[in-house]
Design a protein around this motif. Structure first.
Motif, short mmCIF file in Angstrom:
data_model
loop_
_atom_site.label_atom_id
_atom_site.label_comp_id
_atom_site.label_asym_id
_atom_site.label_seq_id
_atom_site.Cartn_x
_atom_site.Cartn_y
_atom_site.Cartn_z
N SER A 1 36.61 38.61 52.36
CA SER A 1 36.09 39.96 51.74
C SER A 1 34.41 39.51 51.11
N LEU B 1 39.06 41.87 43.58
CA LEU B 1 39.97 42.40 45.03
C LEU B 1 40.79 43.55 44.43
N GLU C 1 40.21 35.22 38.74
CA GLU C 1 39.58 34.93 39.71
C GLU C 1 39.45 35.97 40.90
N TYR C 2 40.59 36.72 40.92
CA TYR C 2 40.74 37.57 42.19
C TYR C 2 40.56 39.13 41.51
N GLY D 1 34.58 37.98 48.24
CA GLY D 1 34.83 38.00 46.91
C GLY D 1 35.24 39.19 46.22
N SER D 2 34.97 40.24 46.77
CA SER D 2 35.28 41.70 46.27
C SER D 2 35.42 42.66 47.26
N LYS E 1 40.26 36.65 49.86
CA LYS E 1 38.83 36.71 48.96
C LYS E 1 37.82 36.00 49.88
N ASP E 2 38.00 34.88 50.66
CA ASP E 2 36.78 34.52 51.24
C ASP E 2 36.18 35.45 52.28
N LEU F 1 46.74 37.53 42.87
CA LEU F 1 45.49 38.60 42.57
C LEU F 1 45.50 39.09 41.14
N LYS G 1 43.67 33.32 49.19
CA LYS G 1 42.47 32.62 49.36
C LYS G 1 41.70 33.20 50.66
#
Ligand code: RAM
Length: 353
Positions: A171, A208, A204-205, A173-174, A168-169, A200, A165
């Motif tokens: 980055s 990434l 939802e990931y 989101g991507s 993700k936060d 990952l 998490k």
């Protein structure tokens, strides 16, 4: 610091799932020649005084280990036990074996170990157990058939999810991320990275991409160089996730003094005192940890409870851990300290360790 306080300080975004990982109740007859206790635990047995407990962290020259064992020392003071600290200067797989052998000769009552490799330490740990020494793994587990209990800082699942998490936060989101870990054999980091990778793989990931898992061996210089290497090899890297206090501090130091500052995020697990400057200068937005002193403290209480016969390491057994309160042993002899805290510019000055 109490578990209640830690719970209160956890940032809403990173509240961790605390359900114990699956597994079966510890089987006392299992395991490659392991000496297992057949005694029934008596929760009302008196706590023994004079218990000799030696702490063997992954390595001595790591501020994190120093904080951990300070908690163990404090607890043994409360319990009127005898504290000892030994350990190698590097976290390589077999660096702890000779120390275990010496502790057996010295007839310690309990060995507390943060294992550098789950299996390399096993023959010696089982020799110790055959000699009546209780083995408390803490921080980084030994294989479960060569220790009595494992003090886990938080659930492995929860830490791995939090790392995903964070990546993700930070980055947005991507994009591309990399992991800067400790040693390739470290039980704790490897377990967290496995959960991170599973996360990952979830939809939802999907945006990434994990470019690489690099290893700084919990050595400051090597970690610094590995961070530099990651940024050179992967010019589009957005986040370095370092689930090691040594790695995150070295990566932050490199990024803070490079042209990547402000462009590449550094996160993971760090001590507030080592990370404060990098939070203040904007290199690090957030990272997480538990209070390492509480791990050592809990390990000492578990060690004395084992030696006193109050617990034997089985699922469901309960014991008291001084200022931390009551604990229950979970599946596979695991005792979970509590949830980690997330640190950022708003709260870091409330912590001093
Ligand atoms: C390092 C060590 C330790 C780990 C922390 C987060 O200090 O690898 O085992 O728990 O980082």
């Amino acid at each position: 610091m109490s578990r209640r306080f830690l719970t209160g300080a956890v940032s809403a975004g990173l509240v961790l799932v605390l359900a114990a990982c699956g597994g079966t109740t510890k089987d006392d007859s299992s395991g490659s020649g392991a000496q297992q206790s057949t005694a029934t635990a008596n929760p009302n047995a008196a706590a023994k005084e004079g218990v000799k407990m030696a702490f063997l962290p992954k390595q001595l020259n790591n501020p994190y280990s120093d904080i951990e064992v300070s908690g163990g020392k404090a607890a043994l003071g409360e319990l009127k036990g005898e504290y000892k600290l030994v350990g190698p200067n590097d976290a390589s797989a077999s660096s702890q074996v000779s120390y275990i052998n010496t502790l057996i000769q010295q007839q310690q009552d309990v060995i507390g170990i943060a294992a550098n490799d789950p299996n390399a330490v096993c023959p010696s740990l089982n020799q110790a157990r055959s000699a009546g020494i209780k083995v408390v793994a803490f921080d980084s587990d030994a294989a479960k058939d060569c220790r009595d209990v494992f003090i886990n800082q938080a659930t492995t699942q929860g830490i791995g999810e939090a790392l995903a998490k964070q990546a993700k936060d930070l980055s947005g989101g991507s994009g591309e991320i990399a992991v800067l870990s400790a040693t390739p054999n470290a039980t704790n980091q490897n377990a967290w990275i496995e959960v991170l990778k599973k996360e990952l793989a979830k939809p939802e990931y999907a945006s990434l991409k994990l470019d690489k898992v690099a290893y700084g061996n919990d050595d400051d210089q090597k970690s610094f160089q590995e961070a530099q290497g990651l940024l050179q090899s992967f010019p589009n890297l957005k986040v370095i996730v370092a689930p090691t206090t040594v790695g995150i501090a070295a990566a932050a130091r490199y990024v803070s003094s490079s042209s990547y500052k402000g462009k590449v995020a550094v996160t993971g697990l760090g001590t507030p005192n080592q990370m404060r400057a990098f939070v203040k200068d904007g290199t690090v937005k957030q990272f997480a940890l538990w209070n390492p002193a509480d791990i050592g403290y809990l390990a000492a209480y578990a060690g004395v409870a084992l030696k006193s016969g109050q617990i034997s390491g089985k699922d469901g057994e309960k014991f008291k851990a001084g200022k931390l309160g009551d604990y229950t042993i979970g599946a596979n002899g695991e005792i979970v300290l509590g949830p980690p805290t997330t640190f950022d510019a708003n709260n870091i000055d409330k912590f001093n360790f």
